[in-house]
Structures are given as C-alpha cells and as structure tokens.
Design a protein around this motif. Structure first.
Motif, PDB file in Angstrom:
ATOM      1  N   LEU A 454       0.835  -1.205   0.000  1.00  0.00           N
ATOM      2  CA  LEU A 454       0.000   0.000   0.000  1.00  0.00           C
ATOM      3  C   LEU A 454       0.873   1.260   0.000  1.00  0.00           C
ATOM      4  O   LEU A 454       0.565   2.251  -0.686  1.00  0.00           O
ATOM      5  CB  LEU A 454      -0.923  -0.012   1.215  1.00  0.00           C
ATOM      6  CG  LEU A 454      -1.922   1.149   1.326  1.00  0.00           C
ATOM      7  CD1 LEU A 454      -2.871   1.164   0.130  1.00  0.00           C
ATOM      8  CD2 LEU A 454      -2.705   1.040   2.633  1.00  0.00           C
ATOM      9  N   ALA A 455       1.980   1.225   0.739  1.00  0.00           N
ATOM     10  CA  ALA A 455       2.894   2.371   0.763  1.00  0.00           C
ATOM     11  C   ALA A 455       3.466   2.635  -0.620  1.00  0.00           C
ATOM     12  O   ALA A 455       3.579   3.793  -1.047  1.00  0.00           O
ATOM     13  CB  ALA A 455       4.008   2.128   1.768  1.00  0.00           C
ATOM     14  N   VAL A 457       2.034   1.876  -3.470  1.00  0.00           N
ATOM     15  CA  VAL A 457       0.950   2.386  -4.325  1.00  0.00           C
ATOM     16  C   VAL A 457       0.686   3.859  -4.047  1.00  0.00           C
ATOM     17  O   VAL A 457       0.407   4.650  -4.960  1.00  0.00           O
ATOM     18  CB  VAL A 457      -0.323   1.545  -4.113  1.00  0.00           C
ATOM     19  CG1 VAL A 457      -1.511   2.175  -4.837  1.00  0.00           C
ATOM     20  CG2 VAL A 457      -0.109   0.118  -4.594  1.00  0.00           C
ATOM     21  N   LEU A 458       0.806   4.255  -2.780  1.00  0.00           N
ATOM     22  CA  LEU A 458       0.485   5.635  -2.397  1.00  0.00           C
ATOM     23  C   LEU A 458       1.652   6.595  -2.588  1.00  0.00           C
ATOM     24  O   LEU A 458       1.479   7.814  -2.454  1.00  0.00           O
ATOM     25  CB  LEU A 458       0.047   5.676  -0.926  1.00  0.00           C
ATOM     26  CG  LEU A 458      -1.273   4.964  -0.583  1.00  0.00           C
ATOM     27  CD1 LEU A 458      -1.528   5.022   0.909  1.00  0.00           C
ATOM     28  CD2 LEU A 458      -2.432   5.593  -1.344  1.00  0.00           C
ATOM     29  N   THR A 459       2.836   6.061  -2.902  1.00  0.00           N
ATOM     30  CA  THR A 459       4.024   6.918  -3.028  1.00  0.00           C
ATOM     31  C   THR A 459       3.846   8.014  -4.079  1.00  0.00           C
ATOM     32  O   THR A 459       4.185   9.188  -3.821  1.00  0.00           O
ATOM     33  CB  THR A 459       5.267   6.075  -3.337  1.00  0.00           C
ATOM     34  OG1 THR A 459       5.529   5.213  -2.218  1.00  0.00           O
ATOM     35  CG2 THR A 459       6.485   6.948  -3.581  1.00  0.00           C
ATOM     36  N   ALA A 461       1.372   9.654  -4.910  1.00  0.00           N
ATOM     37  CA  ALA A 461       0.495  10.707  -4.393  1.00  0.00           C
ATOM     38  C   ALA A 461       1.069  11.383  -3.158  1.00  0.00           C
ATOM     39  O   ALA A 461       0.427  12.272  -2.577  1.00  0.00           O
ATOM     40  CB  ALA A 461      -0.879  10.117  -4.066  1.00  0.00           C
ATOM     41  N   LEU A 463       1.575   9.971  -0.274  1.00  0.00           N
ATOM     42  CA  LEU A 463       0.870   9.515   0.931  1.00  0.00           C
ATOM     43  C   LEU A 463       1.456   8.233   1.509  1.00  0.00           C
ATOM     44  O   LEU A 463       0.802   7.551   2.303  1.00  0.00           O
ATOM     45  CB  LEU A 463      -0.612   9.297   0.603  1.00  0.00           C
ATOM     46  CG  LEU A 463      -1.381  10.528   0.100  1.00  0.00           C
ATOM     47  CD1 LEU A 463      -2.788  10.129  -0.306  1.00  0.00           C
ATOM     48  CD2 LEU A 463      -1.391  11.619   1.167  1.00  0.00           C
ATOM     49  N   ALA A 464       2.684   7.903   1.125  1.00  0.00           N
ATOM     50  CA  ALA A 464       3.302   6.654   1.618  1.00  0.00           C
ATOM     51  C   ALA A 464       3.421   6.657   3.136  1.00  0.00           C
ATOM     52  O   ALA A 464       3.364   5.601   3.772  1.00  0.00           O
ATOM     53  CB  ALA A 464       4.671   6.462   0.980  1.00  0.00           C
ATOM     54  N   LEU A 466       1.338   7.455   5.358  1.00  0.00           N
ATOM     55  CA  LEU A 466       0.153   6.918   6.024  1.00  0.00           C
ATOM     56  C   LEU A 466       0.286   5.405   6.206  1.00  0.00           C
ATOM     57  O   LEU A 466       0.047   4.878   7.306  1.00  0.00           O
ATOM     58  CB  LEU A 466      -1.104   7.255   5.205  1.00  0.00           C
ATOM     59  CG  LEU A 466      -1.483   8.737   5.103  1.00  0.00           C
ATOM     60  CD1 LEU A 466      -2.669   8.902   4.172  1.00  0.00           C
ATOM     61  CD2 LEU A 466      -1.794   9.294   6.494  1.00  0.00           C
ATOM     62  N   ALA A 467       0.648   4.719   5.129  1.00  0.00           N
ATOM     63  CA  ALA A 467       0.776   3.266   5.209  1.00  0.00           C
ATOM     64  C   ALA A 467       1.960   2.855   6.068  1.00  0.00           C
ATOM     65  O   ALA A 467       1.879   1.889   6.845  1.00  0.00           O
ATOM     66  CB  ALA A 467       0.918   2.679   3.801  1.00  0.00           C
TER      67      ALA A 467
END
Length: 681
Positions: A454-455, A457-459, A461, A463-464, A466-467
């Motif tokens: 998830l980290a 995937v969010l990188t 954006a 937002l890594a 958060l994960a």
C-alpha cells in the motif's frame, strides 16, 4: 528377465519424476567440482565434456525403448558431468585480477554497494578503480573497503566516485583448515582486494544519471532513507530492510534478538516476502477487475492479474539487490504464475526443481551458500508436505481451523527443514523459534507486507507515510516478540561445526524422503541418522594456529583457551563459534593465562613466540619444544623442531593440530583448500 532389464524397469517407474531428480544430479556435479583438490586441466575438461555428450546421446538413443530406465540414468550422469562443467565455466567467466601484494596508497573508485562489516563499520564496494603502482591489466575489478577513523566528509551513495588512502590486500583464506573460504566468495563476486581506511573518504564526482549510474542502487538507498525518516528507530530500519534489503540501519542488538528467536528470516527478502507481495498484488488485481462491470466476462482477469503480480515481483527483485534467496523466490513465483498463464497447477515440486535448475546453471557457486540451502530446503519441504496433505484421504480439520493449522504446519515444517543448515553454518539453535514464528509470521503476512505494498501504491500521491505509520505497530510487535523470546532462559543453544559430509548426508536423506515413493521413503532414515550421528561425535582440533601466527587456541576441559585477549578478533570469534562455545575472546583468554606461551598437545609441546626479539628466542624454544610458532621471519630455522614462522605460515595458512591414536597430526589450510584459482598464495 536379465538383471540389467530389471534395473531398467525399476528406474522407468520414476519416469514421471525425472525432472525432480535433474537439479539433484546437477547439484551433485557442482558439489564435486568445488570439492576437487586441484583445478582440472584442458585435457580433463575435454574428457568431461565428451563424457557428458556421450551420455546424452546414449540417453536419446535408448529413451523410447525397453531400456528407458537406463536411458534416464544416462541423462542423470550427464547432468552430473554437466554440473562439473557449469562450475568450471562459471569460474572462468568470473576470473578477474586479484591483488598479489599489500597495498597502501590512494584508492579511487565508484561506489557499487554499501553495507556494514562485522564491527559495524560502513563498508563500500568500489569498481572502476584507480590504484597507484598497479598495472591496468592487474587492476582488480572490485575492491571492498571498510571506513574507520574520523569520517563525516562523505554521505555514501551508489554511483558516487570517491577517493581515499587505504590499506588493501588479497581476500584472506579460512581462519582454520576446512573453514569458510572467503576467497572463493570474493572470486565469484569479482572482489580482488579488501581493506580499510582510517583517513576520510572524499567525493570526487556525484552519482551519474541514467542506467549507467546505478539507478536501481541509488533508488534503494533513497527509499531506505525515506522510510527511516518517516518511521524512526528500529521499526523504520526493519521496514527499510524488508522493502529494499538494506539492513545497515538495524542495530546489532536487534539483529541478535531476531537471530536468537529464529526470526531473522523475516529480514531476508526471500520466498516469504516475494510470495506475500506477489500474492497480495495478484489477489488485489483480481478483485479490482472483478468489480468492473462486464470486465471479467470478456477478459481473463486471472491471467492479467498473474502478469501484474509477476511485474511487481520483478521490480521487487531489482529493488532488493538480487541476492540468491530473492532470485530463487522470483524464479519460483515466475514458474507459478507461468503455470497460471498456461492453466496448470501452480505450486508443485516441479516448479521448485525448475527454479533450482535455473539458479544452479546461472550461479553454481550458490550451492554452497547458506541462503540457497535454507531457502530450497524450506520450499521443498513445504511443497511436499502440503502436497501430501492435499492428497490426504483421512479426516480433515474444520474449515475455520485450517488457516491456523496452515500457519502452525508451515512454521514447524520450514523450521525443521532449515534447522540443520542454520545450525551448521551459524552454530546456534533457537529452541523457541516455533513459538516466535507462530506469533510473528501471521502479523508479517496479514499486516506488514500488505501495508508495504500500500505504501508503494500511495508513493506517487505523496501519501506513503500513512501506510508506513500503520505498519509501524505490527513491526514493533514482531521486534518485541524477538526480544522476549530470545531473552528467555535457554532460548539459544550452540553446536560445533560438523564435518562437510554431515550436511551432504542430511541433504541426501531429506531429498530421498521427498523424491522416493512408497516404502522406499523409509530408507531416507539411514543417511539422516548417520549424518546426525557423525555430527554428535564431532571432535574439534586440539590446537588452532592463525594464518599469521599471532593467535593460538588450545582446547581445555573448560573450552578453547586463546593466547591473547585482543587482536585477530575475527579468527578468535570464528574458532569459538565453530566450537559451539559462545563466549567472548577475553573469557577464552583467561582460561589459559598461566601457560606463558607454552601449550601441551598430547605428548608434544608447542611454544608460541610473539613480540620484539621473537626470532632470537626461536633457538632456545626449539631446544625444549616440538613445535614453535613465531610471528617473525626466521630465514634459517634451527633443527630439532618444527618451526612455523611468518614465511612458512604464508604457504601453509592456518594450522589445526589433532591428537589421535597415531599421535600428533598437523593439518594445514593449504592442504584442505587445494590448488584452485581462488586459493593462490
């Protein structure tokens, strides 16, 4: 029916399992190659090649006949000879110059990898070298340098070109006859010199851009730094290790706790991580595509998900640095998802065999590495056991209990399969490892690895974080389990290093249990029992002498007594570990303080001379001793005793002295290592 036809008929019964025996035969040939005392010459290689070709032709000629079983045997023998050829070819293709003198001076090079030494010093591997007084054709391809002293003028990053003043020398041989040979590992890594610097390392040029600038290595370093910036402390260092393979941020105490609880495999990017990551990606992609109206009806979402998971695994392999365990894991998942694409059963012993064949053909030297042995032993055992359970006709557990039982069985089987190899290579056994794995592995699989994906995937954006902050607490749980379990009384046992034949017998027994059918499996007990019996009767050398002569260790009723409390720490620690004796060097020194340089070995007497004037004291010592070990050069040693001075030890390497029924026996490292390309002196 003739005896030959009977043998052929029995061998033919294994026809459907021939692929499973292929890596065994290839590995046997590779193991034989590395055990040879001398490197085969051109004539020997020609005969081996002709023999392999002849056996292949015989196998092809009689394959579809009544002699199919013997044809299979011919193929197997051809693969054994092929293993010899693979080892020799790999040795030649990795051949590179090795520094043949002690060098002190300027060193320039490009940083390839960054890690830490056993003493926790930052260690750099450099290529594109420049060394003064070394001809271009004698220049090593790579060197490895540890940074000591006052540093801080450089933040190392792969791709940087740096300069320093360093001490370099050829990679050193085993610290005792028959011990781990770092020279061989360095040969295949193309490291031609190792050393250290106490002067500051300085950057000459920043890292290049593009693929030629080690872009993946730089990406690894930056991800590791970013993760530890978001999640500080040991949790962040653990997260960086499982994401990139960079363990440099993990404290020695944490590593010791993970090893003591048998959880250190969670740091190695291997089958567990690759399987969890690709499995999560595969499942997530299938669910996402299934939610799109009409998509699943028109497209093979299972195969599309397999391709996506395979791409994720390939990126993870590149990011991790590509060690043997990770490569094995990627080959396994590639074969598994390849089977999905071909509508075949994914997880079988054939997939394991294909992965082993690919890795052994590409990197024959990996056979001797602990990572390869432990990785394949665990995978083979798990696939075999769950295959047997799948075909089990007896009563089954309720469906709600099966996930729990799968975790218990996985941990127990993998632990039992890898325990002999871990004990043989690392001289320790975690008595409560199963408990630790049951408490930690489910958390790793259900929370940590999905959170890591998830980290990623969010990188894009931003937002890594958060994960990563979400997986901080599961990682803290794993580290707490490691600390608690390793701190329990009697958590860790220590065993002596076995003779080389022991792991061979244990491996043969395990493979026979998996590959044989029916009642023949019972025969696997013979090599297993014999291997453990030999191990239990292991006797360590009565006296060990280091390759420079500066350290002597004599076995006493209390354990090995060392001749000095500081210096030659690597040799001292290795001797004590191989004895199965987990004490500090200073403790081993105090066992023999009253000897004053004299050691009794059965009826013989050894005198150890060091310091200034040691050479002048050799004659007097020789009058009272049978063996004299001296750290100085003695050009004309006196008669009447065996003198091992600096010059002679440079030829023999480390010594092991044994007292047996035939009296005193001296074994040298040179005798055990043989005359191979990586053992030249």
């Amino acid at each position: 029916m003739s005896r030959l036809a009977l043998i052929s008929g029995r061998l033919e019964r294994l026809r459907g399992r021939l692929l499973l025996f292929a890596p065994v035969c290839l590995g046997s040939g590779i193991a034989t190659y590395f055990r040879l005392p001398v490197e085969p010459g051109a004539l020997a290689w020609a005969l081996i090649g002709l023999g392999a070709l002849a056996l292949m032709l015989i196998g092809l000629r009689y394959w579809p006949t009544r002699w199919t079983g013997l044809a299979s045997l011919a193929f197997g023998l051809a693969l054994v000879l092929g293993g010899l050829l693979a080892g020799g070819l790999r040795t030649e293709t990795t051949r590179a110059p090795v520094l043949d003198f002690r060098y002190y001076g300027p060193v320039e090079g490009r940083i390839v990898t960054i890690d830490r030494s056993a003493s926790e010093a930052v260690r750099l591997t450099l290529d594109r070298l420049r060394l003064d007084r070394v001809r271009p054709d004698e220049l090593p391809v790579r060197v490895r340098v540890s940074l000591h002293g006052t540093q801080g003028f450089l933040i190392p990053e792969p791709g940087q070109r740096i300069a320093m003043t360093a001490f370099l020398s050829a990679p050193e041989g085993p610290v005792e006859p028959g011990g781990f040979d770092f020279r061989r590992m360095a040969w295949f890594d193309r490291i031609g010199a190792v050393g250290y610097t106490r002067a500051p390392a300085l950057m000459l040029a920043p890292a290049e851009t593009g693929l030629g600038g080690l872009v993946i290595s730089r990406l690894r370093a930056r991800i590791a730094q970013a993760v530890q910036a978001i999640v500080p402390g040991e949790e962040g260092a653990f997260a960086a290790a499982i994401l990139t393979g960079d363990r440099t941020g993990i404290a020695p105490a944490t590593l010791a706790a993970l090893r003591g609880s048998n959880l250190s495999h969670l740091l190695a990017i291997s089958g567990l991580h690759m399987g969890l990551l690709t499995g999560f990606v595969f499942t997530a992609l299938r669910y996402v595509m299934a939610l799109i109206p009409g998509f699943a009806a028109h497209y093979p979402i299972r195969k599309i998900a397999a391709v996506g998971a395979l791409q994720a695994g390939a990126f993870y392999l590149a990011l991790s640095g590509g060690n043997v365990a990770t490569e094995r894991a990627f080959v396994m998942v590639a074969v598994m998802f390849g089977a999905v694409l071909l509508d075949r059963r994914a997880l079988t012993l054939r997939a394991v065999a294909v992965a082993a064949l690919i890795l052994l053909a590409a990197q024959p030297e990996a056979l001797a590495e602990p990572g390869f042995q432990m990785s394949f032993s665990a995978t083979t055992a798990l696939v075999a056991v769950f295959g047997w359970l799948r075909d089990w006709d007896g009563p089954r557990l309720p469906r709600w209990l099966r996930p729990v039982s799968a975790v218990v069985i996985s941990s127990a089987v993998a632990g039992a399969a890898t325990a002999p190899y871990a004990a043989a290579h690392f001289n320790q056994v975690s008595h409560f490892g199963l408990v630790a794995n049951l408490l930690a592995v489910p958390v790793m699989g259900t929370l940590v690895m999905p959170g890591a994906v998830l980290a990623a995937v969010l990188t894009p954006a931003g937002l890594a974080g958060l994960a990563l902050n979400l997986i901080r607490w599961p990682i803290a749980w794993i580290l707490a389990v490691a600390e608690r379990v390793s701190g329990m009384e009697g958590a860790l046992g220590h065993v002596p290093s076995p003779a080389p034949v022991v792991l061979g017998l244990i491996t043969a027994g395990g493979l026979f249990a998996v590959l044989a059918t029916g009642r023949l499996r019972a025969l696997a007990l013979a090599p297993l029992v014999l291997g453990f019996a030999i191990w239990s009767d292991t006797t360590r050398p009565d006296v060990l002498v280091s390759s420079g002569g500066g350290l002597v260790g004599s076995m006493t009723p209390a354990g090995r007594a060392l001749s000095k409390e500081r210096g030659e720490g690597f040799a001292a620690a290795s001797w004590l570990e191989n004895d199965g004796d987990a004490v500090a060097q200073v403790v081993a020194f105090r066992r023999g303080q009253d000897r004053d340089g004299a050691f009794r070995i059965g009826a013989a007497r050894l005198v150890h001379l060091t310091g200034q004037g040691a050479a002048a004291r050799v004659a007097a010592a020789c009058a009272e001793a049978d063996i004299v070990v001296v750290t100085a050069e003695v050009p004309e040693p006196p008669a009447g005793c065996a003198v091992y001075d600096k010059l002679r030890l440079a030829e023999t390497g480390a010594l092991a002295l044994h007292v047996d029924g035939e009296g005193l026996r001296i074994v040298t490292e040179a005798e055990m290592s043989g005359q191979r390309p990586w053992t030249r002196r």
